[in-house]
Design a protein around this motif. Structure first.
Motif, PDB file in Angstrom:
ATOM      1  N   SER A 238      50.039   6.034  -7.208  1.00  8.68           N
ATOM      2  CA  SER A 238      48.637   6.161  -7.596  1.00  8.68           C
ATOM      3  C   SER A 238      48.369   5.305  -8.834  1.00  8.68           C
ATOM      4  O   SER A 238      49.245   5.120  -9.686  1.00  8.68           O
ATOM      5  CB  SER A 238      48.298   7.624  -7.887  1.00  8.68           C
ATOM      6  OG  SER A 238      49.143   8.148  -8.904  1.00  8.68           O
ATOM      7  N   ARG A 255      50.940  10.528  -7.769  1.00  7.05           N
ATOM      8  CA  ARG A 255      51.050  10.577  -6.306  1.00  7.05           C
ATOM      9  C   ARG A 255      51.862   9.380  -5.802  1.00  7.05           C
ATOM     10  O   ARG A 255      51.706   8.259  -6.279  1.00  7.05           O
ATOM     11  CB  ARG A 255      49.674  10.582  -5.660  1.00  7.05           C
ATOM     12  CG  ARG A 255      49.708  10.589  -4.133  1.00  7.05           C
ATOM     13  CD  ARG A 255      48.328  10.815  -3.561  1.00  7.05           C
ATOM     14  NE  ARG A 255      48.058  12.241  -3.390  1.00  7.05           N
ATOM     15  CZ  ARG A 255      46.862  12.743  -3.103  1.00  7.05           C
ATOM     16  NH1 ARG A 255      45.822  11.954  -2.986  1.00  7.05           N
ATOM     17  NH2 ARG A 255      46.702  14.041  -2.948  1.00  7.05           N
ATOM     18  N   PHE A 369      45.086  15.726  -7.991  1.00 10.94           N
ATOM     19  CA  PHE A 369      44.893  14.916  -6.797  1.00 10.94           C
ATOM     20  C   PHE A 369      44.351  15.762  -5.648  1.00 10.94           C
ATOM     21  O   PHE A 369      44.791  16.895  -5.420  1.00 10.94           O
ATOM     22  CB  PHE A 369      46.209  14.258  -6.379  1.00 10.94           C
ATOM     23  CG  PHE A 369      46.635  13.156  -7.301  1.00 10.94           C
ATOM     24  CD1 PHE A 369      46.092  11.888  -7.175  1.00 10.94           C
ATOM     25  CD2 PHE A 369      47.571  13.375  -8.290  1.00 10.94           C
ATOM     26  CE1 PHE A 369      46.472  10.859  -8.024  1.00 10.94           C
ATOM     27  CE2 PHE A 369      47.963  12.362  -9.146  1.00 10.94           C
ATOM     28  CZ  PHE A 369      47.411  11.099  -9.014  1.00 10.94           C
ATOM     29  N   GLU A 390      43.710   8.046  -3.788  1.00 10.37           N
ATOM     30  CA  GLU A 390      43.372   7.976  -5.220  1.00 10.37           C
ATOM     31  C   GLU A 390      42.324   9.012  -5.633  1.00 10.37           C
ATOM     32  O   GLU A 390      41.952   9.053  -6.797  1.00 10.37           O
ATOM     33  CB  GLU A 390      42.840   6.572  -5.560  1.00 10.37           C
ATOM     34  CG  GLU A 390      43.814   5.444  -5.315  1.00 10.37           C
ATOM     35  CD  GLU A 390      44.945   5.413  -6.337  1.00 10.37           C
ATOM     36  OE1 GLU A 390      44.867   6.155  -7.331  1.00 10.37           O
ATOM     37  OE2 GLU A 390      45.907   4.654  -6.123  1.00 10.37           O
TER      38      GLU A 390
END
Length: 416
Positions: A238, A255, A369, A390
């Motif tokens: 991410s 992430r 997230f 994202e």
């Protein structure tokens, strides 16, 4: 008295002020007038004094504008919020230059194979063309000298003369013959005569050396083309890291996802916190490394990456973020977090490593997230929607350090 720790934190941690204990400070002025002594607030007033002594100073560094960067009048780098550029780029490449190495070329030549593999493709192609051309040219000279010594060039039009290399009349012919000989294209008009004994060992030597050169150079190209580090281009980190509250603790989340169906095996992940440090003896380490423990759900540092996962770092006593205030984490720009993911490529057995870097400008407070994994009822399988890779969602969180949150929790548990 409040019965929920979240209620106490919301009353004691300021969501907008830099001083997270400002409500305590304001209440201290009127504690003798508006309320009787409260052990909870009085205790944390004392704790606050000790925290202020331990709190590290930090400085908010702004980016240099284009004029200063162009004139070289600023020590900051254009495009960065830090007083120095990050060590690792977003793509995983290192941003480090070496200087002052004596005999650098000699050391590189001693490790010639790895040096060649690390070359850029344009230099690789140049090396291949140059090596083959030198080989063709060297043997062209040998064939031309053979014909010259044998006397072929002085009996070009003599029908009674048996030449060593038939129809070879110039160095250009010798070069063409050398290329045909080494590449096994096949002999044309120019060919070695079997009655010439000198041509046999030369043919053997060029055929053998040509075969070795082709094997080595083509193997080298194959290794460079199939370098395992290319696999990291299909591993996604991410762009931002988040700080939220999970299971009552502050956590830093990142992430990670894999685009390929052929996943890595025996995978692990860990982090490095890089900042400036001065030892008690006064020794300064401008890039001191701290271990950053990163967990993948309940698997510790092992990652079963068949779907995108959120990696978490708990901000506890062992974390470098433990005493850092929110404003230090978000604006100080004096540290860098490097996340390293390693695994074995299932098809080749090679080790692959992917890296990502996060600085203050990449960290978002109070977000987590969004879920991107759902059941595809139509096809009866799980589906990962990378359009949401994202995406972030709000997460209620108090603006205080991990240490302060821990103190409040302990105070609540003890019944203060």
């Amino acid at each position: 008295m409040p019965t929920d720790i979240g209620e106490i934190l919301s009353n004691t941690c300021d969501h907008t002020s830099v001083d997270v204990l400002a409500p305590v400070k304001s209440s201290e002025k009127s504690k003798n007038e508006s309320r009787p002594p409260n052990l909870f607030f009085d205790t944390h007033n004392a704790i606050k004094d000790s925290l202020e002594e331990e709190k590290r100073d930090f400085q908010m560094v702004e980016s240099a504008d284009s004029t200063e960067a162009a004139n070289g009048s600023s020590s900051l780098y254009r495009g960065y919020q830090m007083g120095r550029p990050s060590l690792v780029c977003k793509g995983g490449k290192y941003r480090i230059a070496y200087k002052g190495i004596s005999g650098k070329e000699k050391h590189y030549l001693q490790d010639l194979y790895q040096t060649c593999i690390d070359l850029k493709w344009r230099w690789v192609m140049a090396v291949i063309f140059i090596v083959f051309f030198i080989s063709y040219l060297l043997f062209a000279i040998l064939w031309f000298l053979t014909a010259l010594i044998h006397g072929d060039l002085t009996h070009i039009d003599d029908p009674n003369w048996t030449p060593c290399i038939e129809k070879l009349t110039s160095f250009t012919d010798a070069l063409q013959f050398s290329i045909e000989m080494q590449t096994t294209v096949g002999f044309g008009v120019i060919y070695p005569h079997p009655s010439c004994i000198a041509s046999i060992p030369l043919m053997f030597l060029q055929a053998t050396i040509g075969f070795l050169l082709q094997t080595i150079l083509m193997g080298f190209v194959l290794v460079k083309f199939a370098k395992s580090k290319r696999r990291r281009n299909t591993l996604l980190f991410s762009n931002n890291a988040c700080i939220c509250k999970e299971e009552g603790e502050l956590v830093l989340q990142i992430r990670l996802g894999d685009m390929r169906q052929s996943h890595l095996v025996d995978t692990s992940v860990y982090g490095i916190f890089i900042c400036d440090k001065v030892s008690k003896e006064g020794t300064r380490y401008p890039l001191f490394q701290h271990h950053l423990k990163i967990q993948a759900h309940g698997m510790d540092d092992r990652v079963f990456l068949i779907w995108p996962m959120v990696l978490s770092h708990k901000i506890n006593e062992d974390s470098p973020f433990w005493e850092m205030k929110p404003e230090e984490i978000l604006y100080a720009n004096n540290y860098e977090v490097v996340v390293i993911f390693e695994g074995i490529i299932e098809s080749t057995g090679e080790i692959c490593q992917a890296r990502a870097s996060y600085t203050s400008k990449d960290i978002i407070w109070g977000r987590t997230f969004a879920n991107m994994v759902e059941i595809d009822g139509e096809h009866g399988r799980w589906r990962a929607n990378f359009n949401l890779f994202e995406d972030l969602v709000p997460c209620p969180i108090e603006k205080c350090s991990g240490k302060e949150m821990h103190i409040f929790k302990q105070a609540f548990k003890s019944g203060i």
